[in-house]
Design an enzyme around this catalytic site. Structure first.
Site, short mmCIF file in Angstrom:
data_model
loop_
_atom_site.label_atom_id
_atom_site.label_comp_id
_atom_site.label_asym_id
_atom_site.label_seq_id
_atom_site.Cartn_x
_atom_site.Cartn_y
_atom_site.Cartn_z
N ASP A 93 -3.89 2.69 7.90
CA ASP A 93 -2.64 3.16 7.28
C ASP A 93 -2.39 4.62 7.63
O ASP A 93 -1.94 5.42 6.81
CB ASP A 93 -2.67 2.97 5.76
CG ASP A 93 -2.76 1.49 5.38
OD1 ASP A 93 -2.48 0.65 6.24
OD2 ASP A 93 -3.13 1.19 4.23
N HIS A 121 -6.93 -1.95 7.78
CA HIS A 121 -6.09 -1.02 8.55
C HIS A 121 -6.36 0.40 8.05
O HIS A 121 -6.78 0.59 6.92
CB HIS A 121 -4.61 -1.35 8.35
CG HIS A 121 -4.31 -2.81 8.52
ND1 HIS A 121 -4.40 -3.72 7.48
CD2 HIS A 121 -3.92 -3.51 9.62
CE1 HIS A 121 -4.10 -4.92 7.94
NE2 HIS A 121 -3.80 -4.83 9.22
N GLU A 125 -1.82 -5.16 -2.09
CA GLU A 125 -1.52 -6.13 -1.02
C GLU A 125 -1.92 -7.57 -1.35
O GLU A 125 -2.17 -8.37 -0.46
CB GLU A 125 -2.16 -5.69 0.30
CG GLU A 125 -1.63 -4.35 0.84
CD GLU A 125 -0.27 -4.42 1.54
OE1 GLU A 125 0.24 -5.53 1.76
OE2 GLU A 125 0.29 -3.34 1.85
N ASP A 168 -9.97 -1.14 3.56
CA ASP A 168 -8.78 -1.71 4.20
C ASP A 168 -9.11 -2.17 5.61
O ASP A 168 -9.91 -1.53 6.30
CB ASP A 168 -7.70 -0.60 4.26
CG ASP A 168 -6.28 -1.12 4.41
OD1 ASP A 168 -6.09 -2.14 5.09
OD2 ASP A 168 -5.35 -0.49 3.86
N HIS A 222 0.80 -1.23 0.00
CA HIS A 222 0.00 0.00 0.00
C HIS A 222 0.83 1.28 0.00
O HIS A 222 0.28 2.38 -0.14
CB HIS A 222 -0.98 -0.01 1.19
CG HIS A 222 -2.35 0.44 0.83
ND1 HIS A 222 -3.49 0.05 1.50
CD2 HIS A 222 -2.80 1.27 -0.16
CE1 HIS A 222 -4.56 0.62 0.95
NE2 HIS A 222 -4.16 1.36 -0.05
N ASP A 227 -6.87 -7.04 1.93
CA ASP A 227 -7.02 -7.54 3.30
C ASP A 227 -8.29 -7.00 3.97
O ASP A 227 -8.62 -7.40 5.09
CB ASP A 227 -5.76 -7.29 4.15
CG ASP A 227 -5.56 -5.84 4.58
OD1 ASP A 227 -6.53 -5.05 4.58
OD2 ASP A 227 -4.42 -5.49 4.93
N ASP A 277 -7.55 -2.43 -0.64
CA ASP A 277 -6.58 -3.36 -0.08
C ASP A 277 -7.32 -4.68 0.12
O ASP A 277 -8.32 -4.73 0.84
CB ASP A 277 -6.07 -2.82 1.26
CG ASP A 277 -4.98 -3.68 1.88
OD1 ASP A 277 -5.03 -4.91 1.73
OD2 ASP A 277 -4.09 -3.11 2.55
N HIS A 320 3.98 1.01 4.45
CA HIS A 320 2.61 0.79 3.94
C HIS A 320 1.55 1.09 5.00
O HIS A 320 0.39 1.29 4.66
CB HIS A 320 2.43 -0.62 3.36
CG HIS A 320 2.36 -1.74 4.36
ND1 HIS A 320 1.86 -2.97 4.03
CD2 HIS A 320 2.76 -1.84 5.65
CE1 HIS A 320 1.94 -3.78 5.09
NE2 HIS A 320 2.49 -3.11 6.08
#
Length: 302
Positions: free
Chosen positions: A132, A130, A274, A128, A101, A231, A229, A145
């Protein structure tokens, strides 16, 4: 099938922004899963704009522990910025395949810079697990990232922010978050970025959350960038990701996010990041990624 678009495909093979190896092979896995073929079958045209490849972990200087591989990450971000800028200048929709990312530091800034001379700004929807939004002093790992959205909001390492924000907090949303660090929570509150956590999505449903994210992204902007992303998805359906976190979006929720992005009519650029083929099972995460991109570019069930 949605309106015809000229898609500029950009591959960014980098895993130096991440803690675990393998996401640099993401773009290849998406090609093996037939991404160009799928987009062309929808009636869009695809131009290969180029592949950026970061130096290998073994041969690249890690640098400071707070900002691991800063030199190379900054270099790849600059290259990504140039290619995304080129594609927009040609009237194409940039589709960036990652890669970790950290590449967004280049891609999103390029889209913002493209619209800046028209005195227009852009929104961002960051799908995402997360946020970030770490900064060098709050990051537990020093992996860049995990800092990219903070950088795009103008916070963090000056070599990466280049002294200005690419996007405004009021036009920025994170969707699907379920793993946030203490320093990120502070910055989220301070800046007023809207974070739709998985528990809010569980409670309200993904559709109203995405509608709200779109409203923010489009409020007084020229359109928005979708940064997806993989994830964000539950690892049971998307095992091949850089940093898997249990309890993510379902297959249909992921598609609905992309379908709504397409239906908004204001999607100006997108990226899929990712993807880690090393951890994948028979390329299923890459195949899922191809389907999500198709949805974001106008594929519908009926």
């Amino acid at each position: 099938m949605g309106n015809h678009r000229d898609i500029a495909l950009i591959s960014v093979s980098i895993d130096l922004g991440a803690g675990r190896r393998g996401v640099d092979m993401g773009p290849s896995a998406l090609r093996i899963a037939g991404i160009s073929r799928e987009i062309e079958a929808m009636g869009h045209s695809v131009t290969e704009l180029g592949t950026l490849t970061a130096g290998g972990l073994e041969t690249t200087e890690a640098g400071e522990s707070e900002l691991r591989f800063l030199d190379e990450v900054a270099h790849v971000a600059e290259g990504t910025h140039a290619l995304v800028g080129q594609s927009l200048d040609r009237g194409c929709t940039p589709l960036v395949l990652g890669g970790d990312h950290s590449l967004s530091i280049g891609s999103v800034a390029a889209v913002a810079d493209h619209y800046r001379p028209q005195e227009a700004s852009i929104g961002v929807i960051w799908v995402d697990a997360h946020a970030d939004m770490n900064r060098p002093h709050t990051s537990p790992s020093g992996n860049i990232h995990g800092m990219s959205l903070a950088v795009l909001l103008g916070h963090g390492e000056p070599r990466l922010t280049r002294g200005r924000a690419s996007v405004r907090a009021e036009n920025t949303s994170v969707l699907g978050a379920r793993s946030l660090d203490a320093g990120e929570k502070r910055l989220i509150r301070e800046l007023g970025v809207r974070v739709f956590t998985m528990s809010e999505i569980d409670e309200r449903g993904v559709a109203p959350c995405m509608d709200e994210a779109l409203e923010r992204a489009n409020a007084g902007t020229a359109g928005f960038h979708l940064s997806f992303d993989l994830d964000a998805l539950d690892p049971r359906i998307a095992p091949g990701v850089g940093t898997p976190v249990r309890g993510g979006l379902t297959y249909r929720e992921g598609h609905l996010v992309c379908e709504k992005a397409s239906r908004s009519g204001t999607l100006v650029s997108l990226e899929l990041v990712e993807l880690n083929p090393v951890l994948d099972d028979r390329n299923q995460t890459a195949q899922l990624g191809v389907g999500l991109v198709a949805s974001a570019l106008g594929a519908t069930i009926l």
